[in-house]
Design a protein around this motif. Sequence first.
Motif, PDB file in Angstrom:
ATOM      1  N   GLN A 228     -14.619  48.338   2.527  1.00 17.19           N
ATOM      2  CA  GLN A 228     -16.053  48.118   2.680  1.00 17.19           C
ATOM      3  C   GLN A 228     -16.986  48.563   1.341  1.00 17.19           C
TER       4      GLN A 228
ATOM      5  N   GLY B 237     -11.121  42.393   2.905  1.00 15.30           N
ATOM      6  CA  GLY B 237      -9.705  43.032   3.175  1.00 15.30           C
ATOM      7  C   GLY B 237     -10.192  44.243   4.047  1.00 15.30           C
ATOM      8  N   PRO B 238      -9.422  45.235   3.580  1.00 12.06           N
ATOM      9  CA  PRO B 238      -9.849  46.680   4.433  1.00 12.06           C
ATOM     10  C   PRO B 238     -10.740  47.488   3.490  1.00 12.06           C
TER      11      PRO B 238
ATOM     12  N   HIS C 216      -7.582  40.190   7.668  1.00 13.41           N
ATOM     13  CA  HIS C 216      -6.878  41.497   8.183  1.00 13.41           C
ATOM     14  C   HIS C 216      -5.358  41.259   8.589  1.00 13.41           C
ATOM     15  N   GLN C 217      -4.946  39.958   8.700  1.00 14.75           N
ATOM     16  CA  GLN C 217      -3.592  39.772   9.127  1.00 14.75           C
ATOM     17  C   GLN C 217      -2.558  40.383   8.098  1.00 14.75           C
TER      18      GLN C 217
ATOM     19  N   LEU D 184      -1.297  43.257   2.562  1.00 15.75           N
ATOM     20  CA  LEU D 184      -2.664  42.777   3.203  1.00 15.75           C
ATOM     21  C   LEU D 184      -3.511  42.381   1.922  1.00 15.75           C
TER      22      LEU D 184
END
Lengths: 288, 93
Positions: A13, A10-11, A206-207, A155
């Motif tokens: 890292q 997802g967002p 990421h949608q 998310l």
Amino acid sequence: MKYVSRIAVGPVQFRIGSEWREPVAALDRLYAAYPRDDARPADATVRLFAARPWRRWLRPSVHIGGDFVVPDALPLPLSMGLLAAEMAMNLQVALGWRRHLLLHASAVARDGRALIMSGQSGSGKSTLAALLGEGAWRLMGDEFTLIDLAGGDALAFPRAVSLKNQAIAEVAARVDPARLGPLMTGTPKGDIRHLIPRADAIAAMHQPVRPALLLFPRFGGETAIEPMGEGEAFVRLTEASTNYVALGEAGFAALTRLVREVPAFGISYPDSAAGIALAEQLWAEATQ
Amino acid sequence: MTDRAYRAAPRGALRIEPLGELTAIFDRRSMQTHLVVAPLPEMLALMGDGPCDAALLAKRLETAFDLDDVEDVRARVAERLAELAAMGLVAAA
């Protein structure tokens, strides 16, 4: 750290460092299909290190470290290095993430809308999400769901699904064995085996999607549906959020909006088939 | 019980969001979330800007909600005011 890997879920890292090759190699296998950008700065750093330098050679055991450390994080034997890595990744996100409201909840999506399931360990939220994610749904995550603070969208955080105990056989019967990680027996959480999410779930991670239904599952007992008021859903989700307090008014605003806009139910179910039927039924009612 | 006077939180200090039977109140000064039930939100709404004691607030509640048994309402309002003060949502005037 001798062995280093970067993984984007997802967002988030992650940068994962280990003194042994095995946990990093196991992670690289589980996350091989995830997008990889080694140049992007890490949001969370995870370190797997030996308690004492010589222990690495004598009786290898994995300790968990990172930006945040819990004092009682268990040292785990090296054979459970993958579990240690997963626990460490969860810990860094749970304690450090500030960009979204973080809910300890699984989620699946269909037609651009999300079904969010929140519950304690053993509630079955992870198994239900995994099974739904093998059908007509897109798996968003089995452990954490992120809520956008400004817009209210959900998310995905589709880490490898952590299947436990009976759920292992139930899911393994339905999926390509290549999507399963090694079986880890006798961990502090029982038997664990990871499931790599479907390629479509990873590709769509990421949608953002609009939350449409909130469920609070409880595994065991007769099938039951209990409509839940906004206030109770709010209280339960503050308890299920690891960063609600840290976010201040932004978290308050995001959570009040979520419980107002999205119908919530407590559900009890005796087995996965009954749980899935309840989820499908309530979804049909909520999205008609 | 002595009828102490209290003052409402400054304008803008509280964000009050009704959520069905519960009301969630975010206090921007302490960053704390409070969850309260009736009659606390109604009391906060009727505090006004000036000092307000239980007798005055009870009178406003009686007018707004058509209550009887004035003495009983006043005593209970005094208790609830003390609770709101303990949460920091009103202050001694």
